[in-house]
Design an enzyme around this catalytic site. Structure first.
Site, PDB file in Angstrom:
ATOM      1  N   ASP A  18       0.853  -1.188   0.000  1.00 24.27           N
ATOM      2  CA  ASP A  18       0.000   0.000   0.000  1.00 24.27           C
ATOM      3  C   ASP A  18       0.886   1.235   0.000  1.00 24.27           C
ATOM      4  O   ASP A  18       1.674   1.454   0.923  1.00 24.27           O
ATOM      5  CB  ASP A  18      -0.878  -0.026   1.251  1.00 24.27           C
ATOM      6  CG  ASP A  18      -2.067   0.907   1.132  1.00 24.27           C
ATOM      7  OD1 ASP A  18      -3.071   0.661   1.789  1.00 24.27           O
ATOM      8  OD2 ASP A  18      -1.956   1.893   0.379  1.00 24.27           O
ATOM      9  N   MET A  19       0.766   2.037  -1.028  1.00 25.71           N
ATOM     10  CA  MET A  19       1.588   3.244  -1.086  1.00 25.71           C
ATOM     11  C   MET A  19       1.121   4.232  -0.015  1.00 25.71           C
ATOM     12  O   MET A  19      -0.081   4.384   0.223  1.00 25.71           O
ATOM     13  CB  MET A  19       1.474   3.898  -2.477  1.00 25.71           C
ATOM     14  CG  MET A  19       1.831   2.984  -3.645  1.00 25.71           C
ATOM     15  SD  MET A  19       3.412   2.152  -3.450  1.00 25.71           S
ATOM     16  CE  MET A  19       4.519   3.539  -3.548  1.00 25.71           C
ATOM     17  N   TYR A  23      -0.814  10.123  -3.670  1.00 33.89           N
ATOM     18  CA  TYR A  23      -0.846  11.329  -4.500  1.00 33.89           C
ATOM     19  C   TYR A  23       0.087  12.405  -3.944  1.00 33.89           C
ATOM     20  O   TYR A  23       0.706  13.155  -4.694  1.00 33.89           O
ATOM     21  CB  TYR A  23      -2.279  11.883  -4.605  1.00 33.89           C
ATOM     22  CG  TYR A  23      -3.238  11.025  -5.409  1.00 33.89           C
ATOM     23  CD1 TYR A  23      -2.934   9.722  -5.772  1.00 33.89           C
ATOM     24  CD2 TYR A  23      -4.465  11.544  -5.818  1.00 33.89           C
ATOM     25  CE1 TYR A  23      -3.826   8.949  -6.505  1.00 33.89           C
ATOM     26  CE2 TYR A  23      -5.368  10.780  -6.553  1.00 33.89           C
ATOM     27  CZ  TYR A  23      -5.036   9.482  -6.882  1.00 33.89           C
ATOM     28  OH  TYR A  23      -5.920   8.733  -7.607  1.00 33.89           O
ATOM     29  N   ARG A  60      -1.495  14.959   8.831  1.00 35.92           N
ATOM     30  CA  ARG A  60      -2.462  14.192   9.635  1.00 35.92           C
ATOM     31  C   ARG A  60      -2.283  14.477  11.128  1.00 35.92           C
ATOM     32  O   ARG A  60      -3.229  14.393  11.896  1.00 35.92           O
ATOM     33  CB  ARG A  60      -2.303  12.691   9.368  1.00 35.92           C
ATOM     34  CG  ARG A  60      -2.731  12.309   7.957  1.00 35.92           C
ATOM     35  CD  ARG A  60      -2.648  10.821   7.716  1.00 35.92           C
ATOM     36  NE  ARG A  60      -2.568  10.561   6.270  1.00 35.92           N
ATOM     37  CZ  ARG A  60      -2.780   9.383   5.692  1.00 35.92           C
ATOM     38  NH1 ARG A  60      -3.090   8.339   6.438  1.00 35.92           N
ATOM     39  NH2 ARG A  60      -2.683   9.241   4.383  1.00 35.92           N
ATOM     40  N   GLU A 121      -2.317   0.289  -4.782  1.00 32.43           N
ATOM     41  CA  GLU A 121      -2.284  -0.934  -3.979  1.00 32.43           C
ATOM     42  C   GLU A 121      -2.017  -2.135  -4.854  1.00 32.43           C
ATOM     43  O   GLU A 121      -2.550  -2.235  -5.960  1.00 32.43           O
ATOM     44  CB  GLU A 121      -3.634  -1.180  -3.315  1.00 32.43           C
ATOM     45  CG  GLU A 121      -3.934  -0.336  -2.117  1.00 32.43           C
ATOM     46  CD  GLU A 121      -5.342  -0.652  -1.665  1.00 32.43           C
ATOM     47  OE1 GLU A 121      -5.495  -1.552  -0.843  1.00 32.43           O
ATOM     48  OE2 GLU A 121      -6.270  -0.013  -2.175  1.00 32.43           O
TER      49      GLU A 121
END
Length: 733
Positions: A18-19, A23, A60, A121
């Site tokens: 999973d990158m 983006y 985040r 993914e």
DNA sequence: ACGGGTGTCACG
DNA sequence: TCGTGACAC
């Protein structure tokens, strides 16, 4: 609805990669000064700062979340860097990210079966690689373990120790371990290596989960982000799942998960264990019930599909509320934009992957302001896909009109006026699906397009193929001219910018090699095809026409049961096709031998191509394609021979029939069926450019000349005489 | 009047 | 088969 698959008894090693905030990473690679800063990617920023679609981990920390608005993000994190998604043709253009995703896939595919699950993914089946490593160089024999692998998180492994890495090393190298654990350990080493490789070659970081099936691997990859990997030993599955909120499971994040909570009181995966398989089946059906029962136990037999490329391409845009499209003209404008993008992507796919899409689908969302059933859904419609921007645009418009008819129902609506009719389109999208890879590059691609031109297409295309693209849409309002760019540029190929710094590796190396050897790239082929593939000014003309916007088609009732569009300018379309044929022939020849004198030497191959439809050119290559492609996709047999296709000449194309029914109100041709057919027929013949024929190999020339003399033309039903198929305008019977 | 734009899958 | 709905990121 999820479906249970039996799980094989032998332990597999499955990884989910999973990158991390993909983006954002793509944008940071482009603008390195953004690295390390709180960053988010937004699309469209005029309304409340745009919608966030990716948020960096730095951002985040401030509470910035996806699905916030740019303005909101600025409030909680004033220093946040907002980067906009590129815009092309008035819509968000995700090609930059798609291509970046392809870079990653091409690296990850090196070590095992690889499934591109989404733009960022990937699933990997590393069973073989792990078994091999275990047999040849097991971890315990290695003098040093990769630092990255030592940073793995091993679920169930005690982390309350002074030296966690040493603990991980011991786990990875344990000699007395369960075979399954040893396999996972090897998987962890392989994945660590792959992730480093990805970082080195793309600058992108990613996280990974390593487990015995896809479900657990996916769960694990999300547990330690960013840039970390997590292993789920068999022995820790139960402890992992038991306390897990049911909604965290893939497929249970939506209504089904809600139903489990509200209807069964199931809040964690462990809660599910109380229900028997039968109970679950009773409530949710056999498939879903079994799937739930298995899922609760960490059982999932889903295979990692060997598929590096998407199964469909789509281009869409929403037009929220006040921006809803209220006239056919504005819908046509946007459809043209969307179709242009789609067409471009289809050409890229054809060029890079030698794949051809067979179905075009239009989706829309609509509202009816003043109607009883204003909650009705706009129906999606599909039809055979014809290559060429203008053709896709034309077909998409027809599909839209058919959909609108259905949507509006009997409810009479004046669609021509510019006034508000009570309907509005709030989302539009076109997509191309049923994509199959051609067995062997140019040869079969040519076959396909020849078939397409002559209506002997693989996908039962319209019998009157060649006269389509000629009936423009009428004006439907004054809105159309204000500010709408109706004049399209020459065909635009995918922006090169995305490849300037980082080459996008092809996903199929062998395919690429062959492609490089090819003398006439597919893209060039289309470019050479002339106006029908490179422009679509038709739309512009359309606004000056007086036809009913809802009636591009005319029904020809009576014998033959044949449907055709109104034919206003038959010659135009035909002339457009010719350069394409020219190019097709010569490129075929060029492919088959280095030559300066094509005509003779090219003959045999062309005849072979025309006459024998056995997919001989696909041998050898087929195997490879299959491993890369969806293994269930029709392979050589999917390429119906031209002659086979021609056996369908007596059939009406179903898609148009149904569409026509709903759009037939505006009248019929004054010509009788036969009359019109003859006119069309002779027109076509007369318009064949002799210079094209001169370019053909002698045998084919002969055949064409014979065919051009109506009394002597070869029997078109004769299977091998396929040059006729080439020029044959229509399948009238 | 907004998470948008894409993509996959299962069902009837 | 096609069209729909659900789900995911």
């Amino acid at each position: 609805m999820p479906v249970a698959r039996p799980e094989s008894s032998d332990a597999r090693v499955v990884a989910h990669i999973d990158m991390d905030c993909f983006y954002v990473q793509v944008e940071q690679r482009k603008l390195p000064e953004l690295r390390g800063l709180p960053t988010a990617v937004v699309q469209y920023n005029s309304w409340k700062g745009g919608g966030l679609i990716a948020v960096s981990y730095e951002a985040r920390k401030y509470g910035v979340k996806r699905s916030m608005r740019g303005d909101e993000a600025k409030q909680v994190c004033p220093q946040i860097q907002l980067v906009q998604v590129p815009v092309a043709r008035g819509k968000a253009d995700l090609n930059l990210y798609r291509n970046a995703g392809s870079e990653v896939v091409s690296i990850l595919a090196r070590k095992g079966r690889c499934e591109r699950a989404s733009i960022d993914e990937v699933y990997l089946d590393l069973t073989d690689a792990a078994e091999t490593m275990l047999a040849e160089t097991p971890p315990e024999s290695m003098e040093a373990i990769d630092e990255e692998a030592l940073k793995s998180h091993i679920l169930g492994l005690n982390v309350d120790v002074s030296d966690v890495k040493e603990n991980v090393r011991e786990w990875l190298c344990r000699n007395d371990a369960d075979h399954r654990d040893k396999l996972l350990a090897c998987g962890a080493l392989i994945v660590a290596e792959l992730r480093m490789q990805v970082l080195k070659e793309t600058e992108f970081s990613c996280s990974a989960g390593i487990a015995h099936n896809k479900m657990l691997a996916k769960l694990a990859s999300a547990m330690n982000k960013p840039a970390q990997q997590t292993v789920v030993p068999f022995s820790s599955v139960k402890a992992l799942l038991e306390p897990l909120p049911i909604k965290k499971m893939k497929q249970l994040g939506g209504k089904l998960g809600s139903s489990l909570q509200s209807d069964l009181g199931v809040n964690t995966v462990g809660d599910l264990l109380q229900f028997s398989e039968e109970q679950l089946q009773e409530r949710y059906g056999i498939n879903t019930g079994t799937w739930l029962w298995n899922t609760a136990r960490g059982i999932s037999g889903e295979e990692v599909e060997g598929r590096l490329l998407p199964k469909s391409h789509g281009s869409g845009k929403t037009f929220p509320g006040p921006r809803a499209l209220r006239t056919i003209a504005s819908v046509q404008h946007w459809l043209n934009e969307l179709c242009e993008e789609l067409s471009e992507r289809l050409l890229s796919d054809l060029d890079q992957n030698k794949r051809i899409a067979h179905t075009l689908t239009l989706h829309a969302r609509a509202y009816k302001s003043s109607d009883s059933d204003s909650h009705k859904k706009f129906p999606s419609k599909s039809c055979p896909l014809r290559y060429g921007t203008a053709k896709i645009q034309e077909d998409a418009l027809i599909l839209f009109q058919a959909g609108l008819r259905d949507y509006l129902g009997s409810h009479r609506v004046n669609t021509q006026g510019s006034q508000h009719n009570g309907w509005g389109i709030t989302a539009l999208s076109v997509s191309a699906s049923k994509i199959v890879s051609t067995p062997s590059g140019t040869c079969s691609i040519m076959k396909y397009f020849h078939g397409q031109n002559t209506s002997c297409s693989l996908s039962k295309q319209s019998p009157d193929r060649f006269i389509q693209d000629t009936t423009p849409l009428s004006p439907s309002g004054s809105e159309s001219h204000s500010g709408l760019n109706l004049i399209e540029p020459q065909i635009e190929f995918p922006r090169e910018e995305t490849r300037t710094k980082y080459a996008v590796p092809t996903l199929d190396q062998q395919e690429q090699k062959r492609n490089d050897q090819g003398t006439c790239s597919i893209r060039k082929f289309f470019h050479d095809q002339g106006p029908s593939f490179s422009s679509s000014k038709r739309g512009q003309d359309g606004f000056t026409q007086e036809n009913s916007p809802l009636s591009p088609l005319v029904i020809h009732s009576g014998s033959g049961n044949c449907l055709r569009p109104t034919q206003t300018e038959p010659q135009r379309e035909f002339l457009r096709e010719e350069p394409g044929i020219k190019c097709a022939i010569s490129s075929l020849e060029r492919q088959n031998q280095k030559r300066n004198t094509s005509k003779e030497k090219g003959t045999s191959s062309i005849l072979r191509f025309f006459q024998s439809q056995n997919p001989s050119c696909s041998s050898g290559k087929q195997q490879h394609d299959e491993t890369v492609q969806d293994t269930k996709a029709p392979s050589s047999s999917g390429f119906q021979s031209i002659s086979d296709s021609c056996s369908e000449w007596n059939q009406v194309e179903p898609w148009k029939e149904s569409l026509v029914e709903s759009t037939s109100s505006s009248g019929r041709s004054g010509l009788g069926h036969d009359e019109q057919r003859r006119e069309t027929w002779s027109y076509k013949i007369d318009e064949i450019d002799p210079t094209v024929i001169d370019e053909l190999p002698p045998e084919i020339q002969k055949e064409v000349h014979a065919w051009l003399r109506p009394n002597k033309r070869p029997n078109i039903a004769k299977r091998g005489s396929s040059i006729a198929h080439y020029f044959l305008p229509t399948k009238n019977t």
